[in-house]
Motif scaffolding. Structure first.
Motif, PDB file in Angstrom:
ATOM      1  N   GLU A 128     -42.713  -9.233  48.394  1.00  0.00           N
ATOM      2  CA  GLU A 128     -43.349 -10.305  49.546  1.00  0.00           C
ATOM      3  C   GLU A 128     -44.815 -10.836  48.761  1.00  0.00           C
ATOM      4  N   SER A 129     -45.722  -9.642  48.558  1.00  0.00           N
ATOM      5  CA  SER A 129     -47.112  -9.832  48.173  1.00  0.00           C
ATOM      6  C   SER A 129     -47.135 -10.442  46.675  1.00  0.00           C
ATOM      7  N   THR A 135     -47.829 -18.067  45.031  1.00  0.00           N
ATOM      8  CA  THR A 135     -47.675 -19.278  45.971  1.00  0.00           C
ATOM      9  C   THR A 135     -49.431 -19.672  46.324  1.00  0.00           C
ATOM     10  N   ASN A 136     -50.106 -18.516  46.682  1.00  0.00           N
ATOM     11  CA  ASN A 136     -51.415 -19.220  47.398  1.00  0.00           C
ATOM     12  C   ASN A 136     -52.655 -18.731  46.298  1.00  0.00           C
ATOM     13  N   ILE A 401     -42.759 -22.458  42.737  1.00  0.00           N
ATOM     14  CA  ILE A 401     -43.411 -22.840  41.351  1.00  0.00           C
ATOM     15  C   ILE A 401     -44.131 -24.036  41.693  1.00  0.00           C
ATOM     16  N   LEU A 402     -43.841 -25.200  42.373  1.00  0.00           N
ATOM     17  CA  LEU A 402     -44.470 -26.328  42.241  1.00  0.00           C
ATOM     18  C   LEU A 402     -45.945 -25.860  43.223  1.00  0.00           C
ATOM     19  N   PHE A 466     -42.911 -17.950  54.361  1.00  0.00           N
ATOM     20  CA  PHE A 466     -42.606 -18.340  53.109  1.00  0.00           C
ATOM     21  C   PHE A 466     -42.144 -17.143  52.160  1.00  0.00           C
ATOM     22  N   TYR A 467     -43.026 -15.916  52.122  1.00  0.00           N
ATOM     23  CA  TYR A 467     -43.216 -15.235  51.207  1.00  0.00           C
ATOM     24  C   TYR A 467     -41.798 -14.352  51.299  1.00  0.00           C
ATOM     25  N   SER A 468     -41.067 -14.128  52.179  1.00  0.00           N
ATOM     26  CA  SER A 468     -39.752 -13.318  52.138  1.00  0.00           C
ATOM     27  C   SER A 468     -38.406 -13.982  52.093  1.00  0.00           C
TER      28      SER A 468
END
Length: 716
Positions: A128-129, A135-136, A401-402, A466-468
């Motif tokens: 998740e990290s 993403t961020n 990815i976007l 969103f991360y999981s």
């Protein structure tokens, strides 16, 4: 050249200082292979056999840490396991003057900032990290992952065949895309792998992945007992348990969090009454993190005092809790893999056998316990199943990815998805179709020259969820006198004045603040029955087949007492008029006054598929998977016609699922990201995940349902 001579001088000094007499088998094999080849490796050996050192001794010897960038990435399924392994690996790294950093939601922020300023050494992280970084902070992801030489995946079996595992596979592919030079090598660690091809595929390069297996088995002294229970554990059973645990260091594994709490509370009361030791704990995901860590540390560092921890799968994995003398399993595990992990928690010291005591509180659980144990001895482990076309993950990773790239041309995005091994079975047309839907639904915005995250997609990518891959339940913190003792999932049964079990104590709910997501409690002493909910897992068909096989076998009286033998004999009586052969396609059907009980002796997902097919025939029925029993509420049904109709309905199962979705009556469990898919892809998700269509097809082929009257003539 000996394995010791192959290692670097600082690592040899570490081994001398620790006064190791010899390497474990998995360590010897790993040192030679990791240092002598460029392949990926999956290291498979029993719990406490030194797999962590087997990976890190050669890796730390091989890598040149003077090169810029993080060199080794360790990926763990649990934050607690990262914290545990940090101590072990840090000790090693100290000898080669290499920094080691933890990166997860609870890790030290200053250490993270220091690593970003100067990426180096070893990084310990969760999937998740990794997703959060992509993403961020894609610039951080590039800085941390672009120069990796090795990726170590701990407890790799926990990722195989799961949504979270496919997510990690996708992230590994994206890490490879960042590689400044060669792709990093992967070393996976596991005590329980059934299908060796699946972990090889997991690395993304099965042709250059080898599995190293240490087949050395640890001695296990297993005993079976039966103790009938009703809705809650009886005083007699708790007394029996207390006598087993009072003088040793014990883990008790019931199959639910509620049962773990009930056992911990009742054992503690018995111990108080008998002036025994006070060290009775519960350990599961709803217990507050600090309390869990206290329990882990107490078990690990305590040398003199006996203790008893009633726990769930939170203590299945490789968190070091020191010396455990006995493992008690209350009712059958749902999988052999879980049983292997749990047994491995005891007898970790050299020369000590693992002690396993299996209590069943219901006859079918006794039979399943024996079946799991027999398959364990046969070294059977459930093969894992992965979706061939994980549309839900593709939806998620497309947005990720976007977000990472701040926009991509459609062709470039299509190429990235196709190059990812997780999506290798998708055609370009299938990917294009999903992209068109995401554009139409405003998850993606088409700027003609490039695609970017759309308005609806932005709501998802900016969420902490969103991360999981797992669905986040609404959790309420449980607080007593200003101290958080754990958390409970928000469910309709939570009410003021109810009693709850948590952290091995009974509490009364004084107030519920839904806005603040808090439950305020006080100690309870009114004798009111506490409530707690939790579920269980799917059972593989091989376990149920073994259960049927044991109905024609004599049980080992060296392992089972009379209560356990008598318990299985109760089930044998149910089928005394049948000649069951586990190799045949015959299954018993018992006709009663108003219904017919069909005992399928097959896996959970096949049972659920059969139950769904029966419902499409508009026949009233119920499924009790624990007994592998389908009950049809019509004793006039022709069994041969029923089997023929089930075969026919199976051919049209996609149409039946589609109709339910179109009518808004589906009731299917969808994954976290499948809920955002178009209806036709939700149908595909259900067909791949809720049912076992290939297994059901094979099961129905040749199936004969035998009543006691027909049993003698059908079964030869």
């Amino acid at each position: 050249m000996s394995e010791f001579a192959l290692l670097s001088e600082p690592i040899r000094r570490y081994i001398n200082d620790k006064r190791w007499g010899a390497f474990r088998p998995i360590q010897s094999a790993a040192i030679k292979r990791i240092l002598g080849t460029e392949d990926n490796y999956i290291l498979v050996s029993r719990t406490a056999s030194g797999k962590t050192e087997a990976a890190f001794l050669p890796i730390l010897s091989k890598v040149d840490f003077k090169e810029p960038g993080v060199q080794v990435l360790y990926v763990s399924p649990l934050i607690a396991l990262i914290n545990d392994q940090f101590v072990r690996v840090e000790d090693l790294c100290r000898y080669i003057d290499v920094s080691i950093t933890r990166w997860h939601g609870e890790a030290n922020q200053a250490a993270k900032k220091k690593l970003l300023k100067q990426p180096e050494g070893v990084l310990l992280i969760t999937p998740e990290s990794i997703e959060s970084l992509f993403t961020n902070h894609p610039e951080h992801a590039r800085a941390l992952f672009s120069r990796l030489k090795f990726i170590v995946i701990d407890e790799i079996h926990t990722f195989l065949g799961s949504d979270r595992g496919m997510h990690l596979r996708s992230l590994l592919s994206r890490i490879n895309d960042l590689a400044a030079d060669k792709k990093p090598r992967i070393v996976g660690l596991s005590a329980t792998v059934g299908d060796y091809e699946e972990p090889k595929r997991f690395t993304g390069d099965p042709a250059h992945t080898k599995v190293l297996i240490d087949p050395t088995a640890k001695g296990i002294n297993a005993r079976f007992k039966y103790f009938k229970q009703e809705d809650e554990y009886t005083p007699q059973f708790i007394e029996e348990l207390y006598n087993q645990v009072k003088d040793s260091k014990v883990l008790i594994f019931p199959n639910t969090r509620g049962n773990a709490e009930e056992i911990a509370v009742k054992l503690k009361r018995v111990s108080e009454r008998k002036k025994g030791h006070p060290y009775f704990f519960s350990h599961h995901s709803a217990v507050d993190k600090e309390l869990r860590e206290y329990v882990e540390d107490f078990a690990k560092t305590n040398k003199r005092n006996n203790f008893c921890i009633a726990c769930t799968s939170t203590l299945e994995l490789g968190i070091d809790i020191g010396t455990v003398e006995t493992v008690i399993q209350v009712d059958a595990t749902h999988s052999i893999a879980s049983l292997i992990q749990r047994v491995g928690r005891s007898g970790r010291r050299e020369g000590h056998e693992s002690q396993l005591l299996l209590y069943a509180t219901e006859h079918w659980s006794t039979l399943q316990s024996f079946a799991c144990w027999e398959l364990f001895k046969e070294q059977f482990v459930e093969p894992v199943y992965s979706q061939e076309k994980p549309y839900d993950l593709m939806f998620h990773q497309t947005l990720s990815i976007l977000k990472e790239t701040n926009g991509l041309g459609r062709q470039a995005l299509l190429q990235r998805l196709q190059n990812n091994p997780v999506f290798s079975r998708f055609s370009a047309a299938e990917i294009d179709s999903l992209l068109d839907y995401m554009i139409k639904s405003e998850y993606i915005e088409d700027l003609r020259r490039e695609l970017i995250v759309g308005a609806e997609g932005e709501k998802l990518t900016t969420s902490r969820d969103f991360y999981s891959m797992f669905m986040s339940a609404v959790m309420l913190k449980v607080i007593h006198a200003g101290v958080t003792i754990g958390e409970l999932e928000l469910t309709p049964w939570l009410e003021v004045n109810d009693n709850i079990l948590l952290s091995a104590k009974i509490w009364k709910i004084a107030d519920i603040d839904l806005k603040a997501k808090k439950i305020f409690v006080i100690p309870a002493n009114d004798g009111k029955k506490p409530v707690f909910t939790s579920g269980s897992g799917d059972v593989h068909p091989r376990i149920r087949q073994k259960m049927m096989e044991l109905l024609n076998a004599d049980l080992n009286r060296d392992e089972a007492d009379d209560s356990a033998i008598d318990s299985v004999n109760e089930i044998k009586l149910l089928f005394k008029d049948f000649r069951l052969d586990h190799l045949s396609a015959v299954r018993p059907a018992i006709v009663k006054h108003k219904e017919i009980d069909i005992y399928t002796f097959t896996g959970t997902k096949i049972n659920e598929t059969l139950f769904f097919l029966i419902k499409t025939l508009h026949i009233a029925a119920e499924l009790e998977d624990r007994k592998s029993r389908l009950r049809v509420f019509d004793n006039s049904i022709n069994l041969n016609e029923l089997v023929a109709n089930l075969r026919h309905q199976l051919l049209n199962i996609k149409m039946h699922v589609s109709t339910l979705f179109e009518n808004g009556e589906d009731g299917f469990r969808l994954s976290k990201w499948a809920v955002y898919l178009p209806v036709e892809l939700k149908v595909e998700y259900v067909l791949q995940n809720s049912f076992d269509i290939p297994g059901t097809t094979a099961f129905l082929e040749g199936l004969q349902l035998a009543t006691p009257i027909l049993a003698e003539t059908i079964v030869k």
